[in-house]
Design a protein around this motif. Structure first.
Motif, PDB file in Angstrom:
ATOM      1  N   GLY A 251     131.360  47.278 -25.823  1.00 30.06           N
ATOM      2  CA  GLY A 251     130.173  46.794 -25.132  1.00 30.06           C
ATOM      3  C   GLY A 251     129.175  47.879 -24.789  1.00 30.06           C
ATOM      4  O   GLY A 251     127.995  47.592 -24.563  1.00 30.06           O
ATOM      5  N   ASN A 252     129.637  49.133 -24.739  1.00 27.51           N
ATOM      6  CA  ASN A 252     128.731  50.226 -24.380  1.00 27.51           C
ATOM      7  C   ASN A 252     129.206  51.527 -25.013  1.00 27.51           C
ATOM      8  O   ASN A 252     130.363  51.645 -25.448  1.00 27.51           O
ATOM      9  CB  ASN A 252     128.619  50.372 -22.861  1.00 27.51           C
ATOM     10  CG  ASN A 252     129.955  50.662 -22.206  1.00 27.51           C
ATOM     11  OD1 ASN A 252     130.423  51.789 -22.205  1.00 27.51           O
ATOM     12  ND2 ASN A 252     130.603  49.609 -21.689  1.00 27.51           N
ATOM     13  N   LYS A 253     128.309  52.503 -25.043  1.00 28.67           N
ATOM     14  CA  LYS A 253     128.570  53.755 -25.763  1.00 28.67           C
ATOM     15  C   LYS A 253     129.703  54.558 -25.133  1.00 28.67           C
ATOM     16  O   LYS A 253     130.537  55.128 -25.836  1.00 28.67           O
ATOM     17  CB  LYS A 253     127.290  54.586 -25.808  1.00 28.67           C
ATOM     18  CG  LYS A 253     127.381  55.818 -26.689  1.00 28.67           C
ATOM     19  CD  LYS A 253     126.040  56.505 -26.807  1.00 28.67           C
ATOM     20  CE  LYS A 253     126.138  57.708 -27.741  1.00 28.67           C
ATOM     21  NZ  LYS A 253     124.827  58.385 -27.894  1.00 28.67           N
ATOM     22  N   LYS A 254     129.769  54.602 -23.805  1.00 25.54           N
ATOM     23  CA  LYS A 254     130.795  55.431 -23.151  1.00 25.54           C
ATOM     24  C   LYS A 254     132.196  54.908 -23.453  1.00 25.54           C
ATOM     25  O   LYS A 254     133.103  55.682 -23.783  1.00 25.54           O
ATOM     26  CB  LYS A 254     130.563  55.491 -21.646  1.00 25.54           C
ATOM     27  CG  LYS A 254     131.532  56.435 -20.940  1.00 25.54           C
ATOM     28  CD  LYS A 254     131.218  56.586 -19.464  1.00 25.54           C
ATOM     29  CE  LYS A 254     132.207  57.544 -18.795  1.00 25.54           C
ATOM     30  NZ  LYS A 254     131.949  57.673 -17.336  1.00 25.54           N
ATOM     31  N   LEU A 255     132.397  53.600 -23.340  1.00 28.47           N
ATOM     32  CA  LEU A 255     133.701  53.029 -23.665  1.00 28.47           C
ATOM     33  C   LEU A 255     134.035  53.269 -25.132  1.00 28.47           C
ATOM     34  O   LEU A 255     135.174  53.613 -25.474  1.00 28.47           O
ATOM     35  CB  LEU A 255     133.730  51.538 -23.354  1.00 28.47           C
ATOM     36  CG  LEU A 255     135.033  50.815 -23.714  1.00 28.47           C
ATOM     37  CD1 LEU A 255     136.213  51.404 -22.948  1.00 28.47           C
ATOM     38  CD2 LEU A 255     134.917  49.313 -23.445  1.00 28.47           C
ATOM     39  N   HIS A 256     133.057  53.100 -25.988  1.00 29.27           N
ATOM     40  CA  HIS A 256     133.266  53.324 -27.420  1.00 29.27           C
ATOM     41  C   HIS A 256     133.742  54.747 -27.672  1.00 29.27           C
ATOM     42  O   HIS A 256     134.705  54.972 -28.424  1.00 29.27           O
ATOM     43  CB  HIS A 256     131.959  53.043 -28.166  1.00 29.27           C
ATOM     44  CG  HIS A 256     132.078  53.107 -29.649  1.00 29.27           C
ATOM     45  ND1 HIS A 256     131.778  54.239 -30.364  1.00 29.27           N
ATOM     46  CD2 HIS A 256     132.479  52.183 -30.560  1.00 29.27           C
ATOM     47  CE1 HIS A 256     131.966  54.012 -31.647  1.00 29.27           C
ATOM     48  NE2 HIS A 256     132.397  52.779 -31.806  1.00 29.27           N
ATOM     49  N   GLN A 257     133.111  55.722 -27.023  1.00 31.77           N
ATOM     50  CA  GLN A 257     133.510  57.117 -27.201  1.00 31.77           C
ATOM     51  C   GLN A 257     134.915  57.367 -26.659  1.00 31.77           C
ATOM     52  O   GLN A 257     135.698  58.115 -27.258  1.00 31.77           O
ATOM     53  CB  GLN A 257     132.497  58.026 -26.504  1.00 31.77           C
ATOM     54  CG  GLN A 257     131.139  58.051 -27.187  1.00 31.77           C
ATOM     55  CD  GLN A 257     130.098  58.834 -26.410  1.00 31.77           C
ATOM     56  OE1 GLN A 257     130.179  58.984 -25.184  1.00 31.77           O
ATOM     57  NE2 GLN A 257     129.095  59.336 -27.115  1.00 31.77           N
ATOM     58  N   ASN A 258     135.240  56.733 -25.544  1.00 31.95           N
ATOM     59  CA  ASN A 258     136.584  56.895 -24.987  1.00 31.95           C
ATOM     60  C   ASN A 258     137.657  56.320 -25.905  1.00 31.95           C
ATOM     61  O   ASN A 258     138.749  56.887 -26.034  1.00 31.95           O
ATOM     62  CB  ASN A 258     136.657  56.230 -23.608  1.00 31.95           C
ATOM     63  CG  ASN A 258     135.944  57.024 -22.539  1.00 31.95           C
ATOM     64  OD1 ASN A 258     135.759  58.245 -22.668  1.00 31.95           O
ATOM     65  ND2 ASN A 258     135.530  56.359 -21.471  1.00 31.95           N
TER      66      ASN A 258
END
Length: 266
Positions: A251-258
């Motif tokens: 849903g968002n870039k930070k979660l995707h990176q994590n």
């Protein structure tokens, strides 16, 4: 166009709700793939509707070779007549119709889809998007999740023969995914990210094929979500429904990176 896609979905849903088919009947079988009769019937309904619409389509579908409804089609449509066939066969009430329409000369990637629809067969819920117009669930605009931490994440996770090392990292190493779900339909699991139902969907191991995710991935993008492969790169163009992919949708870039960091740590 979305009206046509909705009409096709409703026809398939009416067929499955009528239960005038034997869900155990096999249409064809080979060493690589089994086609159920209800898959073939649903596909026929969609193809007939596309042909009768008067618009020109090149039709790409899992169950038969690519063909066109007119000599010079304007559009290309990627069809998954029933995503979740094993669920239907077993009597599990989770499955979807997935339809993605692109200009005939566009690369077959989620970013280039012009219209997309994913319809849940048993609930009637419709997710849809038009390029540049946002994503909608039953007519209400979709909103992706803002959850960014793995420990708080509700994620769809495909476990079917996927990358074991990455799965172990996601499921057992701290911080691990907070809650894991799997519906049995990749189209549904993917599109749930668009509405914030899931925070992410992860399908790694280069197993998933284009008809199962193309429409959903476009709807996620239109809702503001992130769609890449397991390396964090944009998905390569689909040249055939034999092409296999890995997906990381969030849903968002930070979660995707994590998620990517956890996969590669594994």
């Amino acid at each position: 166009m979305l009206e046509l896609l909705e009409q096709l979905f409703r026809q398939v849903r009416a067929y499955t709700q009528a239960e005038r088919y034997d869900r155990k009947q096999v249409y064809s079988h080979s060493s690589k793939h089994t086609t159920m009769q209800f898959d073939r019937d649903a596909e026929d309904l969609i193809i007939n509707g596309l042909a009768e619409s008067g618009q020109g389509f090149e039709i790409i579908t899992e169950e038969r070779p690519t063909f066109a409804t007119t000599e010079h089609p304007q559009y290309r449509i990627v069809v998954d007549p029933i995503d979740g066939s094993t669920n239907v066969e077993r009597g599990i009430t989770t499955a979807a119709v997935a339809l993605a329409v692109l200009p005939i000369d566009a690369p077959v990637t989620p970013e280039h889809v012009q219209w997309a629809l994913v319809g849940e067969l048993f609930t009637g819920t419709v997710f849809e998007a038009q390029k540049g117009g946002g994503a909608f669930r039953n007519g209400r605009r979709c909103q992706v999740s803002h959850t960014s931490n793995l420990k708080d994440c509700v994620a769809g996770l495909n476990l079917d023969g996927r990358n074991g090392d990455a799965l172990r990292a996601l499921l057992t190493e701290s911080p691990r995914l907070g809650v894991v779900r799997r519906s049995g339909s990749s189209a549904i699991d993917s599109v749930y990210v668009a509405s914030g139902t899931y925070d992410a969907y992860i399908d790694i191991g280069d197993e998933i094929t284009g008809e199962s995710f193309l429409a959903s991935a476009n709807i996620v993008l239109e809702a503001g979500g992130i769609v890449t492969d397991h390396e964090g790169q944009p998905l390569r163009p689909i040249t055939s429904l034999n092409d296999k992919f890995s997906l990381v949708i969030a849903g968002n870039k930070k979660l995707h990176q994590n998620i990517l960091a956890r996969i590669h740590k594994g």
